[in-house]
Design a protein around this motif. Structure first.
Motif, PDB file in Angstrom:
ATOM      1  N   GLU A   2      53.077  66.813  -4.616  1.00 28.30           N
ATOM      2  CA  GLU A   2      53.214  67.839  -3.780  1.00 28.30           C
ATOM      3  C   GLU A   2      51.867  68.465  -3.757  1.00 28.30           C
ATOM      4  N   ALA A   3      51.583  68.851  -2.672  1.00 24.69           N
ATOM      5  CA  ALA A   3      50.374  69.692  -2.427  1.00 24.69           C
ATOM      6  C   ALA A   3      50.217  70.875  -3.285  1.00 24.69           C
ATOM      7  N   PRO A   4      48.887  71.276  -3.375  1.00 22.48           N
ATOM      8  CA  PRO A   4      48.783  72.629  -4.241  1.00 22.48           C
ATOM      9  C   PRO A   4      49.041  73.722  -3.246  1.00 22.48           C
ATOM     10  N   VAL A   5      49.291  74.835  -4.090  1.00 19.91           N
ATOM     11  CA  VAL A   5      49.722  76.255  -3.259  1.00 19.91           C
ATOM     12  C   VAL A   5      48.206  76.777  -2.857  1.00 19.91           C
ATOM     13  N   ILE A   6      47.456  76.773  -3.339  1.00 25.20           N
ATOM     14  CA  ILE A   6      46.147  77.277  -2.971  1.00 25.20           C
ATOM     15  C   ILE A   6      45.174  76.034  -2.834  1.00 25.20           C
ATOM     16  N   PRO A   9      38.668  73.919  -0.449  1.00 24.59           N
ATOM     17  CA  PRO A   9      38.466  75.449  -0.118  1.00 24.59           C
ATOM     18  C   PRO A   9      39.862  76.140   0.581  1.00 24.59           C
ATOM     19  N   ARG A  10      39.831  77.430   0.190  1.00 24.22           N
ATOM     20  CA  ARG A  10      40.979  77.984   0.575  1.00 24.22           C
ATOM     21  C   ARG A  10      41.047  78.023   2.167  1.00 24.22           C
ATOM     22  N   ASN A  11      42.369  77.999   2.483  1.00 24.43           N
ATOM     23  CA  ASN A  11      42.853  77.792   4.068  1.00 24.43           C
ATOM     24  C   ASN A  11      43.682  79.141   4.263  1.00 24.43           C
ATOM     25  N   HIS A  12      42.722  80.373   4.650  1.00 22.92           N
ATOM     26  CA  HIS A  12      43.508  81.566   4.693  1.00 22.92           C
ATOM     27  C   HIS A  12      44.474  81.580   5.877  1.00 22.92           C
ATOM     28  N   ALA A  13      44.371  80.733   6.962  1.00 27.35           N
ATOM     29  CA  ALA A  13      45.450  80.818   8.037  1.00 27.35           C
ATOM     30  C   ALA A  13      46.675  80.025   7.380  1.00 27.35           C
ATOM     31  N   ASP A  14      46.670  79.214   6.602  1.00 28.68           N
ATOM     32  CA  ASP A  14      47.978  78.506   6.025  1.00 28.68           C
ATOM     33  C   ASP A  14      48.431  79.289   5.133  1.00 28.68           C
ATOM     34  N   ARG A  16      48.355  82.735   4.909  1.00 27.41           N
ATOM     35  CA  ARG A  16      48.783  83.742   5.825  1.00 27.41           C
ATOM     36  C   ARG A  16      50.210  83.294   6.325  1.00 27.41           C
ATOM     37  N   GLN A  17      50.172  82.128   6.948  1.00 27.30           N
ATOM     38  CA  GLN A  17      51.397  81.747   7.441  1.00 27.30           C
ATOM     39  C   GLN A  17      52.404  81.476   6.491  1.00 27.30           C
ATOM     40  N   ALA A  18      52.360  81.067   5.433  1.00 22.01           N
ATOM     41  CA  ALA A  18      53.149  80.688   4.371  1.00 22.01           C
ATOM     42  C   ALA A  18      53.545  82.162   3.984  1.00 22.01           C
ATOM     43  N   LEU A  19      52.859  83.195   3.700  1.00 22.17           N
ATOM     44  CA  LEU A  19      53.352  84.565   3.348  1.00 22.17           C
ATOM     45  C   LEU A  19      54.177  85.213   4.471  1.00 22.17           C
ATOM     46  N   GLN A  20      53.894  84.865   5.627  1.00 20.69           N
ATOM     47  CA  GLN A  20      54.855  85.193   6.712  1.00 20.69           C
ATOM     48  C   GLN A  20      55.973  84.769   6.739  1.00 20.69           C
ATOM     49  N   ASP A  21      56.151  83.440   6.599  1.00 19.96           N
ATOM     50  CA  ASP A  21      57.138  82.633   6.486  1.00 19.96           C
ATOM     51  C   ASP A  21      58.221  83.192   5.465  1.00 19.96           C
TER      52      ASP A  21
END
Length: 119
Positions: A2-6, A9-14, A16-21
């Protein structure tokens, strides 16, 4: 694996999209109270409605349809007389039970912090 949650380096777009979903699915005023009601044993429409002060019949109906579409609840129709309709949480819905418990915990701590701040 499984891919790490964070990501690093951090991908802020990903992020933000996860939070919006997440907020789209559980962010409505009534979604979490409905899930809580169903998980506390209320399976029939009127039981759910009575357990949530302030919700209207129309709003509950709309929310249950949306939740069914998002695979959070399963609607079962039993062709008896009268017809029996029951709702239950799905395994997918129960997958964020830990999040709901943390939200309850945070809410209680927040209310207590506000009470103590007024003293």
């Amino acid at each position: 694996m499984e891919a790490p949650v964070i990501s690093d380096p951090r991908n802020h777009a990903d992020e933000r999209q996860a939070l919006q979903d997440t907020m789209y699915v559980i962010g409505g005023k009534w979604t979490l109270p409905i899930i809580n009601s169903i998980c506390n044993g209320n399976r029939r429409f009127r039981e759910i409605e009575r357990s949530i002060p302030g919700i209207t019949t129309r709003m509950l109906s709309r929310e249950l349809k949306t939740m069914e579409m998002n695979k959070l609840v399963k609607r079962t129709v039993t062709p008896t007389t009268p017809v029996l309709i029951e709702y239950e949480s799905t395994e997918y819905c129960r997958s964020f039970g830990g999040i709901i418990l943390e939200m309850i915990k945070w809410g209680k701590e927040h209310r207590e912090m506000l009470r103590n701040a007024d003293k």
